[in-house]
Design a protein around this motif. Structure first.
Motif, PDB file in Angstrom:
ATOM      1  N   LEU A   1       9.860  -0.117  -0.295  1.00 26.40           N
ATOM      2  CA  LEU A   1       8.987  -1.275  -0.382  1.00 26.40           C
ATOM      3  C   LEU A   1       7.916  -1.122   0.694  1.00 26.40           C
ATOM      4  N   VAL A   2       6.669  -1.252   0.296  1.00 31.34           N
ATOM      5  CA  VAL A   2       5.570  -1.086   1.241  1.00 31.34           C
ATOM      6  C   VAL A   2       4.691  -2.325   1.206  1.00 31.34           C
ATOM      7  N   GLU A   3       4.654  -3.037   2.336  1.00 29.49           N
ATOM      8  CA  GLU A   3       3.810  -4.224   2.445  1.00 29.49           C
ATOM      9  C   GLU A   3       2.408  -3.837   2.898  1.00 29.49           C
ATOM     10  N   SER A   4       1.448  -4.638   2.508  1.00 25.73           N
ATOM     11  CA  SER A   4       0.078  -4.471   2.971  1.00 25.73           C
ATOM     12  C   SER A   4      -0.629  -5.814   2.927  1.00 25.73           C
ATOM     13  N   GLY A   5      -1.785  -5.880   3.565  1.00 27.95           N
ATOM     14  CA  GLY A   5      -2.586  -7.088   3.521  1.00 27.95           C
ATOM     15  C   GLY A   5      -2.547  -7.934   4.774  1.00 27.95           C
TER      16      GLY A   5
ATOM     17  N   SER B   1       0.701  -8.004  -0.138  1.00 22.88           N
ATOM     18  CA  SER B   1       1.236  -7.309  -1.299  1.00 22.88           C
ATOM     19  C   SER B   1       2.446  -6.495  -0.877  1.00 22.88           C
ATOM     20  N   CYS B   2       3.369  -6.331  -1.798  1.00 23.70           N
ATOM     21  CA  CYS B   2       4.549  -5.501  -1.562  1.00 23.70           C
ATOM     22  C   CYS B   2       4.771  -4.658  -2.804  1.00 23.70           C
ATOM     23  N   ALA B   3       4.551  -3.376  -2.661  1.00 25.84           N
ATOM     24  CA  ALA B   3       4.707  -2.464  -3.783  1.00 25.84           C
ATOM     25  C   ALA B   3       6.054  -1.764  -3.678  1.00 25.84           C
ATOM     26  N   ALA B   4       6.815  -1.852  -4.744  1.00 24.29           N
ATOM     27  CA  ALA B   4       8.138  -1.235  -4.778  1.00 24.29           C
ATOM     28  C   ALA B   4       8.100   0.029  -5.618  1.00 24.29           C
ATOM     29  N   SER B   5       8.723   1.070  -5.116  1.00 23.99           N
ATOM     30  CA  SER B   5       8.824   2.322  -5.858  1.00 23.99           C
ATOM     31  C   SER B   5      10.277   2.764  -5.878  1.00 23.99           C
ATOM     32  N   GLY B   6      10.579   3.623  -6.844  1.00 26.61           N
ATOM     33  CA  GLY B   6      11.955   4.059  -6.996  1.00 26.61           C
ATOM     34  C   GLY B   6      12.626   3.311  -8.134  1.00 26.61           C
ATOM     35  N   SER B   7      13.883   3.620  -8.340  1.00 30.76           N
ATOM     36  CA  SER B   7      14.634   3.015  -9.441  1.00 30.76           C
ATOM     37  C   SER B   7      15.283   1.721  -8.970  1.00 30.76           C
TER      38      SER B   7
END
Length: 115
Positions: free
Chosen positions: A4-8, A21-27
């Motif tokens: 999970l990567v937050e930004s902003g 924003s929080c972008a989630a990657s992976g399964s």
């Protein structure tokens, strides 16, 4: 592996706005809820806003009417729109995804509100 990567985050004057924003990657399977939390040295970590899979939301009393949590299911992204920011909103903001089996946290993004 889930990330999970937050930004902003950033520095804004009181009364201003920010969108995290929080972008989630992976399964990620069987998500129960997505949420934003914040932590400062005095108060510790507290829940700011939460959105369940069904779409219902909960907010901390201190942010009701000022913050809005939303999500983009297609992109596994969570947002926190913050308006009328106050100096007491200053904290590190973390996103969290809770699944049936695991809890995933982001690394946090600093929000600083100047008076």
């Amino acid at each position: 592996q889930v990330h999970l990567v937050e930004s902003g985050g950033g520095l804004v004057q009181a009364g201003g706005s920010l969108r995290l924003s929080c972008a989630a990657s992976g399964s990620i399977f069987r998500i129960n809820s997505m949420s934003w939390h914040r932590q400062d040295p005095v108060q510790g970590r507290e829940l700011v806003a939460l959105i369940f899979t069904g779409g219902s939301t909960n907010y901390a009393d201190s942010v009701k009417g000022r913050f809005t949590i939303s999500r983009d299911n297609a992109n596994n992204t969570i947002y926190l729109q913050m308006h009328s920011l106050k100096p007491e909103d200053t904290a590190v903001y973390y996103c969290k995804i809770t699944t049936a089996r695991y809890v995933h946290w982001g690394q946090g993004t600093q929000v600083t509100i100047s008076s």
